[in-house]
Design a protein around this motif. Structure first.
Motif, PDB file in Angstrom:
ATOM      1  N   THR A 168      51.396 -14.157 -12.331  1.00 13.67           N
ATOM      2  CA  THR A 168      51.329 -14.214 -13.795  1.00 13.67           C
ATOM      3  C   THR A 168      49.905 -13.998 -14.318  1.00 13.67           C
ATOM      4  N   LYS A 169      48.920 -14.170 -13.449  1.00  8.78           N
ATOM      5  CA  LYS A 169      47.520 -13.995 -13.863  1.00  8.78           C
ATOM      6  C   LYS A 169      47.115 -12.522 -13.881  1.00  8.78           C
ATOM      7  N   GLY A 170      47.834 -11.697 -13.143  1.00  3.14           N
ATOM      8  CA  GLY A 170      47.520 -10.275 -13.121  1.00  3.14           C
ATOM      9  C   GLY A 170      46.646  -9.879 -11.944  1.00  3.14           C
ATOM     10  N   TYR A 171      46.635  -8.578 -11.655  1.00  2.00           N
ATOM     11  CA  TYR A 171      45.809  -8.045 -10.575  1.00  2.00           C
ATOM     12  C   TYR A 171      44.334  -8.165 -10.935  1.00  2.00           C
ATOM     13  N   GLY A 172      43.536  -8.535  -9.934  1.00  2.00           N
ATOM     14  CA  GLY A 172      42.097  -8.634 -10.110  1.00  2.00           C
ATOM     15  C   GLY A 172      41.604  -9.994 -10.544  1.00  2.00           C
ATOM     16  N   TYR A 173      42.522 -10.926 -10.848  1.00  2.00           N
ATOM     17  CA  TYR A 173      42.146 -12.231 -11.416  1.00  2.00           C
ATOM     18  C   TYR A 173      41.282 -13.050 -10.450  1.00  2.00           C
ATOM     19  N   ASN A 217      36.486 -12.601 -15.593  1.00  2.00           N
ATOM     20  CA  ASN A 217      37.880 -12.207 -15.830  1.00  2.00           C
ATOM     21  C   ASN A 217      38.037 -11.469 -17.159  1.00  2.00           C
ATOM     22  N   GLU A 218      36.945 -10.977 -17.703  1.00  2.00           N
ATOM     23  CA  GLU A 218      36.998 -10.424 -19.053  1.00  2.00           C
ATOM     24  C   GLU A 218      37.855  -9.167 -19.175  1.00  2.00           C
ATOM     25  N   ILE A 277      33.976  -8.384 -10.250  1.00  2.00           N
ATOM     26  CA  ILE A 277      34.792  -8.082 -11.431  1.00  2.00           C
ATOM     27  C   ILE A 277      36.279  -7.964 -11.117  1.00  2.00           C
ATOM     28  N   TYR A 278      36.629  -7.713  -9.840  1.00  2.00           N
ATOM     29  CA  TYR A 278      38.040  -7.497  -9.482  1.00  2.00           C
ATOM     30  C   TYR A 278      38.290  -8.092  -8.111  1.00  2.00           C
ATOM     31  N   ASN A 279      39.136  -9.110  -8.055  1.00  2.00           N
ATOM     32  CA  ASN A 279      39.506  -9.745  -6.789  1.00  2.00           C
ATOM     33  C   ASN A 279      40.575  -8.885  -6.119  1.00  2.00           C
TER      34      ASN A 279
END
Length: 337
Positions: free
Chosen positions: A290-295, A327-328, A104-106
């Motif tokens: 730009t994709k955000g943390y965890g993407y 990525n929800e 769920i979180y990269n």
């Protein structure tokens, strides 16, 4: 007129309401299984605990240190933990066995291993190392397989085009560069920090495509994900705040202090701890901010699967690789506060 019976009914009704309200406000405890007790590596979590971000989300965190990703997977499947922090390889193998686990979180968004040489060397690419000696910490470490794949991509084979030599961890690599017994080094996170701390200026020869081989991240079961979306939303929101708190230079000392919750011994050498923290800041920075943390990057997941299949670590490609990650929550986790 308010009768005694009416008053008793009102009191009972109020008690039931307050009881239900209290239950809805009870904190959700999350047990998180980690493959090691690496306090600094999990700085975002300990910042979120220390700064009260999880408290604001009505979540209590209980970290548990295990011995490797395989044990983390077992803890998740046995219901002993709600979240785990394994690597992508063990997760894909578990899914290949029919286990419905979801990334769920990269967290470690960049490779934790690198092929490095000294800044004053003539080597600019892996191909320049033909005929050269590559130092490794151990003969069978994960960094060996990683660097071997870099050379495979360059059309170079171990033994004929280059040689691995076991020199030990970071400090020994410093000596290897000094006495010219190695030309490059397969460095893990701690090894890179040690080399830099000892004054060795490094040039990173890792090709960009290989930097996308992300490391460990947060995983849960499909059942827990489906039933606890609000909890996972709060968890990730607090974690992102913990990352952002850490990378702010004004919070460096507080971040080091918070990390002691996970591994006090790691902070005994403050200079080394500080150098290591900088590397973890880099590892947790998204390749595309730009994709955000965890993407989760679908292309990177395809890369991991192809590499594991080619190496024989995964029997065959999964029928539903896209079900291995989600990525929800990304937009909500990274929304401005």
């Amino acid at each position: 007129m308010i009768t005694r019976r009416t008053l008793m009914a009102f009191t009972a009704s109020a008690a039931m309401f307050l009881s239900g309200h209290a239950m809805s406000q009870e904190k959700k405890e999350l047990v998180i299984a980690y493959p090691s007790s690496m306090g600094l590596g999990y700085f975002a979590l300990y910042n979120a605990i220390g700064e009260g971000y999880f408290e604001e989300e009505n979540i209590t965190i209980r970290p548990e240190s295990l011995n490797g990703s395989a044990q983390v997977i077992q803890a998740l499947l046995a219901g002993q933990a709600q979240l785990g922090h394994p690597g992508p390889g063990p997760l894909l193998n578990a899914r290949g066995r029919g286990e419905d686990l979801v990334y769920i979180y990269n967290y470690f968004a960049r490779s934790q291993f690198n092929l490095v040489t000294t800044e004053d060397s003539p080597f600019q690419t892996p191909a320049d190392l033909k005929g050269k000696v590559i130092g490794v910490g151990t003969s069978d470490g994960a960094e060996v397989a990683f660097v071997r794949s870099i050379f495979d991509a360059a059309g170079m084979k171990e033994g004929s085009d280059y040689t691995f030599i076991t020199v030990g961890e970071g400090g020994m690599a410093v000596a290897g560069f000094a006495n010219k017994s190695i030309d490059a080094y397969a460095a893990d996170t701690a090894g890179t920090a040690t080399l830099r701390l000892r004054g060795v200026k490094l040039r990173n020869l890792t090709p960009p495509d290989f930097k996308a081989y992300f490391g460990n991240g947060y995983v849960t079961t499909r059942a827990f994900l489906d039933d606890n979306k609000d909890v996972l939303e709060g968890f990730g929101r607090a974690l992102v705040r913990g990352v952002k708190f850490g990378i702010d230079p004004a919070n460096r000392e507080a971040t080091l202090q918070h990390a002691q919750m996970g591994n006090p011994q790691q902070l005994e050498d403050k200079e080394f701890a500080s150098a290591l923290l900088d590397i973890y800041f880099d590892l947790t920075t998204p390749l595309d901010p730009t994709k955000g943390y965890g993407y989760q990057n679908p292309v990177a997941w395809q890369q991991w699967q192809s590499t594991l299949v080619a190496a024989g670590d995964l029997k065959q490609p999964l029928d539903n690789l896209e079900q291995a990650y989600t990525n929800e929550f990304i937009e909500k986790w990274n929304a401005p506060r």
